[in-house]
Design a protein around this motif. Structure first.
Motif, PDB file in Angstrom:
ATOM      1  N   THR A  51       0.787  -1.026  -0.010  1.00 26.95           N
ATOM      2  CA  THR A  51       0.162  -0.058  -0.130  1.00 26.95           C
ATOM      3  C   THR A  51       0.909   1.439   0.146  1.00 26.95           C
ATOM      4  OG1 THR A  51      -1.754  -1.072   1.127  1.00 26.95           O
ATOM      5  CG2 THR A  51      -1.844   1.365   1.245  1.00 26.95           C
ATOM      6  N   ASN A 204      -3.366   0.736  -7.922  1.00 30.65           N
ATOM      7  CA  ASN A 204      -3.176  -0.753  -7.695  1.00 30.65           C
ATOM      8  C   ASN A 204      -3.795  -1.470  -8.905  1.00 30.65           C
ATOM      9  OD1 ASN A 204      -2.479  -3.228  -6.170  1.00 30.65           O
ATOM     10  ND2 ASN A 204      -4.445  -3.255  -5.410  1.00 30.65           N
ATOM     11  N   THR A 214      -3.698  -4.528  -0.456  1.00 33.24           N
ATOM     12  CA  THR A 214      -3.756  -3.167  -0.598  1.00 33.24           C
ATOM     13  C   THR A 214      -5.434  -2.829  -0.942  1.00 33.24           C
ATOM     14  OG1 THR A 214      -1.731  -2.762  -1.378  1.00 33.24           O
ATOM     15  CG2 THR A 214      -3.319  -1.170  -2.445  1.00 33.24           C
TER      16      THR A 214
END
Length: 385
Positions: A51, A204, A214
């Motif tokens: 993340t 992402n 994430t």
């Protein structure tokens, strides 16, 4: 009986802030909120390292683009030095001019420290990426861990200062009751978190790695930030209902007869509630990996629209609450062209970094593929990470 007619004249003031201001407040909120999302991974939390890679990329790119939008909103950008030559300590804008450069430089330096570690492996390449790596890394020394932690903490302190300054410079304006409230600061911060989590979800999905942790982390952040935003909005409304002499009460009175403001409130509540419910269901039913990016786009939309409503729509309400000013967004540089251009500049910056910086390999990311001569006709064009 004599009757008297009193005519009240209300001058029609033109708007002072154009969409450039929306872009600045949106980008700077993404910058400081993305940094907050990156901090756990930067400080060593293993499950947040993936993340942190996306969040740091978002923080760094938006922190660069935000001041450009701010300069454009000054109408005469070359006079920005007046903030420093004629410092005004009682002005939040003047105070912010001292906070913004250290914040931007701290994030850029932090990203450089984090990204130079995997970039050291590119120094031996004989292509453009190798040349850039040899220049950008400033030698082959190893990045000290304490420097990353210290700079991350300094950037975090500056990010809190930026959050306070951006909310206060609007909330301080007593001439507009819709702005003059202490609830504006937490509202900007909470919606900034929604936008930053949405940005990480989108990155992402579209940068190729698609980390499952994430997606789950950011969907929970979206849910939590949306709940906080709803609580702030509820407290804001309750103050207007029960505290008659407050600025919030005057604000509600100024828009209570506006159909446009009612439709905006209904749209925001509907989209926000739907986004929160769907985000929770995706985490519960393990559907984050497939649909998380859609929630990310919705979250970015809500964060941007929140600033548009606060900064642009409020200016259409006459200061004497005597009617509304019709504002039509033009297509020039002070209208949609500026909005599109800001997003275009940000996307271009993302592409350049993705081409020449191994940001995906930072913070224990996947190993970089070895540089080698590749037969394009047989294997395709090699990726730059």
């Amino acid at each position: 009986m004599n009757s008297a007619v009193i005519e009240i004249l209300a001058p029609r003031y033109q708007i002072a802030w154009y969409p450039w201001a929306v872009q600045y407040f949106f980008m700077i909120a993404l910058a400081y909120a993305s940094l907050w999302l990156a901090l756990p991974g930067l400080l060593g939390a293993r499950r947040w390292k993936a993340t942190a890679r996306y969040a740091l990329l978002g923080a760094m790119t938006t922190a660069i683009v935000a001041p450009i939008a701010l300069l454009a909103d000054l109408h005469q950008p070359l006079r920005f030095w007046h903030f420093y030559a004629y410092f005004t300590p009682w002005s939040w804008m003047s105070i912010g001019s001292l906070m913004l450069p250290p914040f931007v430089f701290a994030i850029i330096a932090l990203a450089w420290l984090v990204w130079r570690e995997p970039m050291l492996a590119w120094r031996t390449r004989d292509d453009m990426t190798g040349l850039i790596a040899r220049i950008a890394t400033l030698g082959g020394w190893q990045t000290p861990r304490f420097a990353v932690v210290a700079l991350a903490l300094f950037a975090a302190v500056m990010s809190f200062a930026i959050a306070i300054y951006t909310g206060s410079e609007v909330a301080i304006l007593k001439g507009r009751p819709l702005w003059n409230t202490q609830w504006l600061l937490p509202f900007f911060a909470a919606t900034g978190f929604i936008g930053a989590a949405g940005l990480v979800l989108v990155l992402n999905r579209f940068t190729g790695t698609r980390d499952a942790d994430t997606d789950r982390n950011m969907l929970m952040v979206v849910v939590a930030a949306a709940v906080v935003t709803a609580l702030v909005a509820l407290a804001w409304a309750l103050e207007g209902i029960f505290v008659e002499d407050s600025s919030v009460a005057a604000a509600i009175q100024s828009v209570r007869h506006s159909a446009e403001w009612r439709s905006t409130a209904i749209w925001s509540l509907s989209v926000g509630a739907s986004m929160t419910l769907v985000s929770f269901l995706l985490v519960w039913r393990n559907g984050a990996r497939i649909w998380g990016w859609v929630i990310g786009l919705v979250a970015l939309h809500l964060a941007w629209m929140a600033r548009w409503n606060v900064l642009m729509d409020v200016q259409t309400v006459q200061k004497q609450t005597a009617g509304y000013l019709e504002y039509v967004v033009g297509w020039g540089s002070s209208g949609w062209l500026g909005v599109i251009g800001t997003f275009g500049l940000w996307i271009a910056l993302l592409l350049v970094i993705d081409m020449f910086v191994p940001w995906k390999q930072a913070l224990d990311g996947p190993a970089d593929a070895p540089a080698e001569k590749t037969d394009i006709s047989a294997k395709g064009v090699p990726s730059h990470g």
